[in-house]
Scaffold this active site. Structure first.
Site, short mmCIF file in Angstrom:
data_model
loop_
_atom_site.label_atom_id
_atom_site.label_comp_id
_atom_site.label_asym_id
_atom_site.label_seq_id
_atom_site.Cartn_x
_atom_site.Cartn_y
_atom_site.Cartn_z
N ASP A 46 -62.06 -40.37 -52.71
CA ASP A 46 -60.67 -40.07 -52.41
C ASP A 46 -60.35 -38.64 -52.86
OD1 ASP A 46 -57.87 -41.45 -51.78
OD2 ASP A 46 -57.60 -40.11 -53.48
N TYR A 51 -55.95 -31.06 -53.94
CA TYR A 51 -56.87 -31.01 -55.09
C TYR A 51 -57.79 -29.79 -55.04
CZ TYR A 51 -55.58 -36.02 -55.09
OH TYR A 51 -54.91 -37.23 -55.04
N LYS A 76 -55.92 -35.97 -47.58
CA LYS A 76 -54.45 -36.12 -47.44
C LYS A 76 -53.81 -34.81 -46.99
CE LYS A 76 -54.87 -39.16 -51.43
NZ LYS A 76 -55.75 -38.48 -52.39
N HIS A 109 -49.51 -37.17 -47.86
CA HIS A 109 -49.62 -37.28 -49.32
C HIS A 109 -48.32 -37.75 -49.98
CE1 HIS A 109 -52.30 -35.51 -52.70
NE2 HIS A 109 -51.60 -36.52 -53.17
#
Ligand code: NAD
Length: 279
Positions: A46, A51, A76, A109
């Site tokens: 994930d 990120y 996302k 997200h």
């Protein structure tokens, strides 16, 4: 070691119930961490554009020698890309950074209900991406039932998953029940509340009695509730510990004890008031 079960999404795609999350894994350490996770047996990763570590995820999958089709990868759509054209471009960028021809699951997200782009418009862009065949499923993250109801009103494709914060201090049974009623699989983010629940005396007592660790007790609780989980760690030892969930069970009483710890405590923002768009 017992294997990880899969859960069937509402479009027939199978998702491994246990994965590996890479939030807060520094970009330069991500390939190594994901390689270790794949080595241990994780087949579900994930990540997210937010990120900044999709490249590391893609690199680890490519060099693992494991068939792309054997690893389930989620990314996302970042905040700030909610307009149709931005969403399509952001998806292309995520695929390019991962070095993949397709994603397994792509999520919005955050709903960002206070910004000037309606997430219903964003979901229509997600539907276009899904129709292109370059992601096997689409879903949402941090959506409450009232956000989902608005989506159902104006769009065609039902989200396959809703990824929300869930752990013993935030059991989220109302959102989970709503998801289940609408054939949406709940994914539990921060499943161990970033470590906060591991010292809870009730969790520790169960762990000691079963000769398991507190993290295993909490992750097993999620698994028995039927949610998808992807704990994060950069330590191979903890990755291994978090992977060993399928050779023991919690009794009905132990399940109830852990659920009883719910105190409505979030570690992250409330989706109704979170409208932060990164520059
Ligand atoms: P988590 O609940 O997985 O906790 C991670 C923390 O717990 C780390 O500090 C780690 O060192 C520690 N830890 C992990 N295993 C342990 C063990 N066995 N014993 C002791 N400590 C241990 O928190 P998270 O990383 O916030 O959430 C997991 C994943 O969920 C993320 O990596 C990301 O993929 C996803 N996520 C999604 C959203 C979203 O908005 N959709 C938000 C947050 C996280």
């Amino acid at each position: 070691m017992a294997s990880v079960p899969t859960i069937r999404l509402n479009n027939g795609v199978e998702i491994p119930q246990l994965g590996f999350g890479v939030y807060q894994v520094p970009p330069e350490d991500t390939a190594e961490a994901v390689s270790a996770a794949l080595e241990i047996g994780y087949r579900h990763i994930d990540t997210a554009e937010m990120y900044r570590n999709e490249k590391g995820v893609g690199k680890a999958v490519a060099r693992s020698g494991i068939d792309r089709g054997e690893v389930f990868v989620t990314s996302k759509l970042n905040n700030g890309f909610h307009r149709r054209d931005d969403a399509l471009r952001a998806f292309d960028q995520s695929l390019a950074d991962l070095g993949f021809e397709y994603l397994d699951l792509f999520l919005i997200h955050w709903p960002l209900p206070g910004i000037d782009v309606d997430y219903v418009e964003t979901w229509k862009a997600m539907e276009e991406i899904y129709a292109s065949g370059r992601t096997r499923a689409i879903g949402v993250s941090n959506f409450k039932p009232h956000h989902l109801r608005r989506l159902f009103g104006g769009t065609e494709v039902r989200p396959a998953v809703n990824q929300i914060e869930v752990h013993p201090y935030l059991a989220q049974d109302d959102v989970r029940a709503f998801d289940a009623d609408h054939e949406i699989v709940t994914e539990a983010w921060s499943p161990i509340a970033q470590g906060k629940v591991l010292g809870d005396p009730a969790v520790v007592a169960i762990a000691e009695r079963l000769d398991r660790t507190p993290a295993q007790v909490v992750l097993r609780w999620h698994v028995q509730r039927g949610d998808v989980v992807f704990p994060k760690s950069v330590s191979p030892e903890r990755m291994r510990e978090n992977f060993a969930l399928f050779d023991f069970e919690l009794s009905r009483d132990d399940m109830a004890t852990v659920t009883g710890l719910d105190r409505g405590e979030r570690t992250g923002p409330d989706p109704d008031t979170f409208n932060h768009v990164a520059s």
